[in-house]
Scaffold this motif. Structure first.
Motif, PDB file in Angstrom:
ATOM      1  N   ASN A  97       3.862   1.881  -4.553  1.00  0.00           N
ATOM      2  CA  ASN A  97       3.436   1.415  -3.240  1.00  0.00           C
ATOM      3  C   ASN A  97       4.568   0.618  -2.592  1.00  0.00           C
TER       4      ASN A  97
ATOM      5  N   ASN B  78      -3.523  -5.854  -2.385  1.00  0.00           N
ATOM      6  CA  ASN B  78      -3.185  -4.470  -2.698  1.00  0.00           C
ATOM      7  C   ASN B  78      -4.098  -3.523  -1.921  1.00  0.00           C
TER       8      ASN B  78
ATOM      9  N   SER C 101       0.852  -1.189   0.000  1.00  0.00           N
ATOM     10  CA  SER C 101       0.000   0.000   0.000  1.00  0.00           C
ATOM     11  C   SER C 101       0.888   1.238   0.000  1.00  0.00           C
TER      12      SER C 101
END
Length: 365
Positions: free
Chosen positions: A148, A294, A82
């Motif tokens: 991320n 994700n 993330s």
């Protein structure tokens, strides 16, 4: 063709068969699978909007996420990550949903509608392709929402966990949810059959990286048709199924849960296509990515659910054409508020595109 391309084609065929099956078992016509419509129904079922005709806990959404999760774990591809502009992604998810509900369908339903003969979906496809093309121009300019980073496993489990809790609650205490007694929300396939079908589709979509926006994006940018074959396979499968069942009806007027306001079908899908490219995937792909761990896609999905609530709480969603008791066509369309929201959404996406392009960042720095 490469082995990877055949996997995409098989996933597309399976998705098309699933759409035909679920429609035959009770889902609304030309809506065997629709990510936008089904997330909207879930938003209504949990009380985020009060539109009584579009409220139901759709097992298809739950199944897609859980199917992708199970396949990702089995293939050792589950990776929690993330940190890629989550607030911007939430906003883009909401805007994509507003555009989709203006059109009355996500990119997946657009293809299903087109395969049923709904020419309004052809207008939507033109808008979707235009939005993707505009998005690719900014990608070439260096657009990025930043990378991320690896996260704790619990981060990747948030959306699959939420779906599992929603599933258990609906099975155990369905009375706590708002459920439609008429309209599209009241039409649904048997719950556990729909759940099982969606789990299979979610697993296959995870393996194939199936993505409506990605197929057109890669074709435009690299001449790579790999993902586009999935898009084509869904269309051909549903088209054949509709022809065999004598359910193909070519035209613009009186199509199931659709309106023939061409400009707003076009602009709604411009917003969907453009936003999807910036997000790195269409609404279907966001669900699959969230199932893989994700967290940024999970935030996007929550943004889409919020966008659905906003659309119906403020009367932004399109209204389908209908036929009255006298057999006359009553045209639907988009409210003034909905038109303002779509145009405003396109302006916001333009600003996001400009501010997150490397050329702009270099100029400001």
């Amino acid at each position: 063709m490469k082995k990877e391309t055949w996997i995409v084609i098989l996933a597309g065929i399976a998705t098309g068969i699933a759409a035909l099956l679920l429609a035959a078992l009770g889902n609304p016509a030309n809506m065997g699978f629709c990510i936008a419509c089904f997330e909207r129904d879930i938003a209504g079922a949990i009380g985020l909007h009060g539109a009584a005709k579009v409220q139901y806990v759709r097992p298809e959404i739950i199944g897609l996420v859980l199917g992708a999760f199970l396949m990702a774990v089995a293939a050792k591809e589950f990776k929690a990550k993330s940190g890629s502009s989550p607030a911007t992604r939430f906003l883009l998810g909401a805007l994509v949903m507003i555009g989709a509900l203006c059109f009355l369908g996500c990119p997946l339903r657009m293809i299903i509608r087109l395969a049923g003969g709904d020419l309004n979906a052809l207008v939507g496809l033109a808008g979707f392709a235009l939005g993707i093309f505009i998005g690719t121009l900014f990608i070439r300019r260096g657009f990025t929402l930043q990378r991320n980073y690896p996260a704790k496993t619990v981060e990747g489990l948030v959306l699959p966990g939420m779906m599992l809790v929603l599933l258990m609650l609906f099975i155990a205490v369905p009375a706590i949810f708002r459920l439609s007694t008429e309209g599209p929300g009241s039409k649904h396939a048997p719950f556990f059959i729909a759940l099982a079908v969606a789990i299979v589709v979610g697993a296959l979509a995870q393996r194939a990286r199936l993505c409506m926006a990605g197929g057109l994006r890669d074709t435009m940018m690299f001449g790579d048709l790999h993902l586009l074959w999935g898009f084509i396979a869904i269309f051909v499968t549903v088209l054949i199924g509709n022809l065999v069942q004598n359910k193909f009806s070519l035209g613009f007027a009186a199509q199931p849960v659709a309106h023939s306001s061409h400009l707003w079908n076009l602009l709604g899908m411009v917003l969907v296509g453009w936003g999807s490219v910036l997000l790195g995937g269409c609404p279907l792909r966001q669900l699959i990515l969230a199932g893989e761990g994700n967290g940024d896609s999970a935030v996007t999905v929550l943004g889409m659910v919020a966008g659905a609530a906003i659309s119906h709480n403020f009367s932004l969603a399109g209204n389908p054409d209908s036929v009255n008791e006298a057999g006359e066509l009553v045209r639907g369309g988009v409210s003034t508020a909905g038109k303002i929201a779509v145009v405003g959404g396109i302006v916001i996406v333009l600003i996001i595109s400009l501010l997150n392009s490397r050329q702009e960042a270099t100029r400001n720095g």
